[in-house]
Motif scaffolding. Sequence first.
Motif, short mmCIF file in Angstrom:
data_model
loop_
_atom_site.label_atom_id
_atom_site.label_comp_id
_atom_site.label_asym_id
_atom_site.label_seq_id
_atom_site.Cartn_x
_atom_site.Cartn_y
_atom_site.Cartn_z
N LEU A 151 0.85 -1.18 0.00
CA LEU A 151 0.00 0.00 0.00
C LEU A 151 0.89 1.23 0.00
N GLY A 152 0.36 2.33 -0.54
CA GLY A 152 1.10 3.58 -0.53
C GLY A 152 0.26 4.69 0.06
N PHE A 153 0.92 5.75 0.48
CA PHE A 153 0.21 6.97 0.86
C PHE A 153 1.10 8.17 0.58
N PHE A 154 0.46 9.29 0.36
CA PHE A 154 1.18 10.51 0.01
C PHE A 154 1.34 11.43 1.21
N MET B 200 2.21 -2.38 8.97
CA MET B 200 2.96 -2.05 7.75
C MET B 200 4.45 -1.94 8.02
N LYS B 201 5.25 -2.36 7.04
CA LYS B 201 6.70 -2.19 7.08
C LYS B 201 7.11 -1.26 5.94
N TYR B 202 7.86 -0.23 6.27
CA TYR B 202 8.34 0.73 5.27
C TYR B 202 9.25 0.02 4.26
N ILE B 203 9.01 0.26 2.97
CA ILE B 203 9.81 -0.35 1.91
C ILE B 203 10.65 0.69 1.17
N GLU B 204 9.98 1.71 0.65
CA GLU B 204 10.68 2.73 -0.13
C GLU B 204 9.79 3.95 -0.29
N GLU B 205 10.35 4.99 -0.89
CA GLU B 205 9.58 6.21 -1.13
C GLU B 205 10.01 6.83 -2.45
N GLU C 137 4.85 -2.53 2.93
CA GLU C 137 4.35 -3.88 2.71
C GLU C 137 3.52 -4.33 3.91
N ILE C 138 2.38 -4.93 3.63
CA ILE C 138 1.52 -5.45 4.69
C ILE C 138 2.21 -6.63 5.38
#
Length: 205
Positions: free
Chosen positions: A60-63, A137-142, A156-157
């Motif tokens: 999932l993403g968010f801005f 959630m685990k941070y992956i990239e931006e 990533e969930i």
Amino acid sequence: MTHFTQKDIDEMHHVYKINLINSCSGYKSANLIGTKSSEGITNVAIFSSVTHIGSAPAILGFFLRPNTVTRNTYDNIRETGYYSINHVHENILMEAHHTSAKYDKTISEFDKTLLEEDYKGNYLVPFVKDAPVQIAMKYIEEYPIKVNNTILVIGEIQDLYLADNLLEPDGFIDLSKANVASINGLDGYTIPKLKSRLAYQRPKI
């Protein structure tokens, strides 16, 4: 129909333009993102930009708005690498909306609202108690969005928690059963109800 040109939009009063453009994309998800700083201070903030990126892997993403001011959610995620996403429901609209207020990072929004922290598994970040959908959630990239200096954060969930009776046999989550909210613009909230589910479509012969 009412019509606005690009020139009209560019020349609008700031607040009017924000309301107009935030509304024209349609209903958006209403989620509370829970984080904790490396000093152990919790944070919870409302976001209307959480979106599905892909299912394999489940991401999932968010801005995030430009980091020209302190963004506690972003800072905490980068410090710890983890966060929670929690669906806003009808019973917590006012409390969820108040988390948009800009508190100092030493102050937890949980202490300024009736929202309650909830902890699951071995996660140190808080979930929102009684949220019908809670996602670890685990941070992956931006990715930086250059045109307006916003950031797309992708995670990533790790674990998905659902209230009872929401899950259909085919994996569909019926959010309307939990009175999950949607956001219209910046400050308009609605409680959508499921009208129908339509079959997978193929070209007509």
